[in-house]
Design a protein around this motif. Sequence first.
Motif, short mmCIF file in Angstrom:
data_model
loop_
_atom_site.label_atom_id
_atom_site.label_comp_id
_atom_site.label_asym_id
_atom_site.label_seq_id
_atom_site.Cartn_x
_atom_site.Cartn_y
_atom_site.Cartn_z
N PRO A 84 0.83 -1.20 0.00
CA PRO A 84 0.00 0.00 0.00
C PRO A 84 0.86 1.26 0.00
O PRO A 84 1.95 1.28 0.57
N ASP A 85 0.37 2.29 -0.66
CA ASP A 85 1.09 3.55 -0.76
C ASP A 85 0.94 4.29 0.56
O ASP A 85 -0.08 4.93 0.81
N GLY A 86 1.95 4.19 1.41
CA GLY A 86 1.87 4.79 2.74
C GLY A 86 2.41 6.20 2.82
O GLY A 86 2.31 6.84 3.85
N ASN A 87 3.02 6.71 1.73
CA ASN A 87 3.57 8.06 1.81
C ASN A 87 2.92 9.02 0.84
O ASN A 87 3.48 10.07 0.54
N GLY A 88 1.76 8.67 0.33
CA GLY A 88 1.01 9.58 -0.54
C GLY A 88 1.66 9.82 -1.89
O GLY A 88 1.45 10.86 -2.50
N GLY A 89 2.48 8.91 -2.37
CA GLY A 89 3.10 9.06 -3.68
C GLY A 89 4.35 9.91 -3.70
O GLY A 89 4.90 10.19 -4.76
N GLN A 90 4.82 10.33 -2.52
CA GLN A 90 6.03 11.14 -2.45
C GLN A 90 7.25 10.26 -2.71
O GLN A 90 7.26 9.08 -2.38
N PRO A 91 8.30 10.85 -3.31
CA PRO A 91 9.51 10.05 -3.53
C PRO A 91 10.14 9.66 -2.19
O PRO A 91 10.08 10.40 -1.21
N LEU A 92 10.73 8.48 -2.18
CA LEU A 92 11.40 8.01 -0.97
C LEU A 92 12.70 8.77 -0.79
O LEU A 92 13.31 9.22 -1.76
N PRO A 93 13.16 8.93 0.45
CA PRO A 93 14.43 9.63 0.67
C PRO A 93 15.60 8.82 0.11
O PRO A 93 15.52 7.59 -0.01
N LEU B 220 23.42 9.62 -2.95
CA LEU B 220 23.99 10.60 -2.03
C LEU B 220 22.89 11.14 -1.14
O LEU B 220 21.84 11.57 -1.62
N VAL B 221 23.15 11.14 0.14
CA VAL B 221 22.18 11.63 1.10
C VAL B 221 22.48 13.08 1.40
O VAL B 221 23.58 13.42 1.82
N ALA B 222 21.51 13.94 1.15
CA ALA B 222 21.67 15.37 1.43
C ALA B 222 20.91 15.71 2.71
O ALA B 222 19.90 15.10 3.02
N GLY B 223 21.40 16.69 3.43
CA GLY B 223 20.72 17.11 4.64
C GLY B 223 21.25 16.38 5.86
O GLY B 223 22.21 15.62 5.81
N THR B 224 20.58 16.59 6.96
CA THR B 224 21.01 15.98 8.21
C THR B 224 20.46 14.56 8.30
O THR B 224 19.33 14.30 7.91
N PRO B 225 21.27 13.64 8.79
CA PRO B 225 20.79 12.26 8.91
C PRO B 225 19.72 12.15 9.99
O PRO B 225 19.72 12.90 10.96
N ILE B 226 18.83 11.22 9.81
CA ILE B 226 17.78 10.96 10.80
C ILE B 226 18.34 9.95 11.78
O ILE B 226 18.73 8.86 11.41
N ILE B 227 18.38 10.33 13.04
CA ILE B 227 18.91 9.46 14.08
C ILE B 227 17.75 9.06 14.98
O ILE B 227 17.01 9.90 15.48
N SER B 228 17.62 7.76 15.15
CA SER B 228 16.51 7.28 15.98
C SER B 228 16.80 7.61 17.44
O SER B 228 17.96 7.65 17.87
N PRO B 229 15.74 7.83 18.24
CA PRO B 229 15.95 8.15 19.66
C PRO B 229 16.56 6.95 20.37
O PRO B 229 16.34 5.80 19.99
N PRO B 230 17.31 7.21 21.42
CA PRO B 230 17.91 6.09 22.16
C PRO B 230 16.85 5.21 22.80
O PRO B 230 15.81 5.70 23.23
#
Length: 120
Positions: free
Chosen positions: A86-95, A103-113
């Motif tokens: 199922p389309d869970g992100n509304g058709g937006q491109p994946l990061p 290449l990953v641009a921007g700040t990395p997503i860090i999961s909470p401890p």
Amino acid sequence: MKRAIKLRARADQKARRYTQLLADAISVAEDAAAQMNALNQLYNVDVSTYTLLTQELQANNGRQALVAHLAGSTPGEETVIFNQVPDGNGGQPLPDNPLFGELVAGTPIISPPQVDVLQA
């Protein structure tokens, strides 16, 4: 997905080729050992028939195990089944993901401890 499937197929092809080469090498080592045994008996000497590596591979039925693994698996046996997700992100491109060479641009997503419930 196509690139990952192609990489998987190449890895399988290499594994099959190297497995067959190793099985062939063990077979050649067994032939060499038989010749060395004949020479040992002829000249009444005791020269080792195997190297340490080939002895270990031969003693553990290495060739039979390798041949059995090859016989029990055929190239391309894995079928690719595509499941509808199922389309869970509304058709937006994946990061972008560095796993796929993007290449990953921007700040990395860090999961909470994670908090250990037993310590709290």
